[in-house]
Design a protein around this motif. Structure first.
Motif, short mmCIF file in Angstrom:
data_model
loop_
_atom_site.label_atom_id
_atom_site.label_comp_id
_atom_site.label_asym_id
_atom_site.label_seq_id
_atom_site.Cartn_x
_atom_site.Cartn_y
_atom_site.Cartn_z
N PHE A 104 -6.54 -32.23 -29.40
CA PHE A 104 -7.93 -31.91 -29.69
C PHE A 104 -8.45 -32.41 -31.04
CE2 PHE A 104 -6.94 -28.62 -26.52
CZ PHE A 104 -7.98 -28.86 -25.64
N LEU A 105 -7.59 -32.55 -32.03
CA LEU A 105 -8.07 -32.91 -33.37
C LEU A 105 -8.03 -34.40 -33.65
CD1 LEU A 105 -6.41 -30.06 -35.47
CD2 LEU A 105 -8.73 -30.14 -34.54
N LYS A 106 -7.31 -35.14 -32.83
CA LYS A 106 -7.17 -36.57 -33.06
C LYS A 106 -7.82 -37.34 -31.91
CE LYS A 106 -4.31 -38.43 -35.21
NZ LYS A 106 -3.61 -39.12 -36.21
N GLU A 107 -8.41 -38.44 -32.25
CA GLU A 107 -9.00 -39.31 -31.24
C GLU A 107 -7.92 -40.29 -30.78
OE1 GLU A 107 -12.50 -39.87 -30.40
OE2 GLU A 107 -13.11 -38.02 -31.40
N GLN A 108 -7.16 -39.90 -29.75
CA GLN A 108 -6.13 -40.80 -29.24
C GLN A 108 -5.95 -40.56 -27.75
OE1 GLN A 108 -2.17 -40.02 -30.79
NE2 GLN A 108 -2.81 -37.98 -31.37
N GLN A 109 -5.39 -41.54 -27.08
CA GLN A 109 -5.16 -41.41 -25.65
C GLN A 109 -4.08 -40.38 -25.39
OE1 GLN A 109 -4.15 -45.36 -24.36
NE2 GLN A 109 -6.29 -45.93 -24.06
N HIS A 110 -4.29 -39.54 -24.40
CA HIS A 110 -3.33 -38.49 -24.08
C HIS A 110 -1.96 -39.05 -23.75
CE1 HIS A 110 -6.77 -35.54 -22.98
NE2 HIS A 110 -6.75 -35.84 -24.24
N GLU A 111 -1.93 -40.23 -23.13
CA GLU A 111 -0.66 -40.85 -22.75
C GLU A 111 0.19 -41.19 -23.98
OE1 GLU A 111 -3.74 -42.05 -21.66
OE2 GLU A 111 -3.60 -40.87 -19.83
N MET A 112 -0.46 -41.42 -25.10
CA MET A 112 0.25 -41.83 -26.31
C MET A 112 0.76 -40.64 -27.13
SD MET A 112 0.17 -44.98 -25.82
CE MET A 112 1.00 -45.47 -27.30
N ILE A 113 0.26 -39.47 -26.88
CA ILE A 113 0.62 -38.31 -27.69
C ILE A 113 2.11 -37.99 -27.59
CG2 ILE A 113 0.31 -35.80 -27.92
CD1 ILE A 113 -2.68 -36.32 -27.32
N GLU A 114 2.63 -37.98 -26.39
CA GLU A 114 4.05 -37.67 -26.19
C GLU A 114 4.93 -38.68 -26.94
OE1 GLU A 114 7.36 -37.50 -22.64
OE2 GLU A 114 5.24 -37.46 -22.10
N ILE A 115 4.62 -39.96 -26.82
CA ILE A 115 5.40 -41.00 -27.50
C ILE A 115 5.31 -40.81 -29.01
CG2 ILE A 115 5.50 -43.50 -27.94
CD1 ILE A 115 4.40 -43.80 -25.01
N LYS A 116 4.11 -40.59 -29.51
CA LYS A 116 3.90 -40.40 -30.95
C LYS A 116 4.67 -39.19 -31.46
CE LYS A 116 0.31 -39.20 -34.28
NZ LYS A 116 1.09 -38.12 -34.87
N LEU A 117 4.59 -38.08 -30.74
CA LEU A 117 5.28 -36.87 -31.18
C LEU A 117 6.79 -37.04 -31.17
CD1 LEU A 117 3.04 -34.08 -29.65
CD2 LEU A 117 3.47 -34.51 -32.08
N LYS A 118 7.32 -37.72 -30.18
CA LYS A 118 8.77 -37.99 -30.15
C LYS A 118 9.17 -38.80 -31.38
CE LYS A 118 9.66 -37.67 -25.21
NZ LYS A 118 9.95 -38.42 -23.97
N LYS A 119 8.40 -39.84 -31.69
CA LYS A 119 8.70 -40.65 -32.88
C LYS A 119 8.63 -39.81 -34.15
CE LYS A 119 7.22 -45.13 -31.12
NZ LYS A 119 6.21 -46.19 -31.18
N ASP A 120 7.58 -38.99 -34.26
CA ASP A 120 7.42 -38.13 -35.44
C ASP A 120 8.57 -37.14 -35.58
OD1 ASP A 120 5.05 -39.36 -36.17
OD2 ASP A 120 3.76 -37.70 -35.56
#
Length: 185
Positions: A104-120
């Motif tokens: 909700f707070l970031k302008e990003q594609q939902h498909e990318m959130i899981e990948i980004k969070l795993k990397k983080d």
């Protein structure tokens, strides 16, 4: 994930005692290793109820006889990795809120959130000695809302990923802690 780092995953229902258990665990690990304690708070003060919950958690940490280094980071937790050392014990509370914030707070594609969070999360785990992650079990009651279903799928895949890499995993229900993965303490 890195072999030298320990990941501990703590999950359960809302207000089940997960955070209290995770805090005790973090304190215990920090004492054993003479490590610094860090608390990553992901909650965002959005309303009176959340404000009260945040204040309650802060009060509890202040009454403990340990020093918590607090970091308020509602998104982009990987950015914090540079702050920590291999001697640190980190408690992140909570993954459920973090996923919500990323949606909700970031302008990003939902498909990318899981990948980004795993990397983080990998980056964070590599920066410390012990990373304790708290999350909620939100899929006990299925929803027909497509957005809620997407949120639950992302969260479930993150849970699965984290448990696969965790040295220990716990389920807390009604204040009762059950070890689901890991050896003796």
């Amino acid at each position: 994930m890195e072999a030298n780092s320990s990941i501990i995953f703590v999950t359960g229902g809302v207000r089940s005692g997960k955070s209290s258990f995770a805090e005790r665990l973090a304190i215990e690990y920090a004492r054993k290793a003479s490590a610094e304690l860090h608390y990553i708070a992901t909650a965002v003060n959005t309303d009176a109820e959340m404000q009260a919950r945040i204040a309650r958690h802060q009060r509890i940490r202040k009454t403990q006889k340990v020093k918590w280094n607090s970091h308020e980071q509602s998104v982009d937790i990987g950015e914090l990795a540079r702050v920590f050392s291999k001697k640190d014990v980190i408690l992140l509370d909570c993954l459920t809120v973090l996923v919500n914030n990323e949606l909700f707070l970031k302008e990003q594609q939902h498909e990318m959130i899981e990948i980004k969070l795993k990397k983080d999360l990998v980056k964070l785990s590599r920066s410390c000695q012990v990373l304790i992650l708290v999350s909620n079990e939100v899929t006990y009651e299925p929803s027909t809302d497509p957005f809620v279903q997407k949120y639950c799928r992302i969260l479930n895949r993150l849970h699965y990923f984290l448990v696969q890499h965790a040295t220990d995993a716990y389920l807390v229900e009604n204040g009762i802690v059950q070890r689901k993965k890991g050896g003796e303490e």
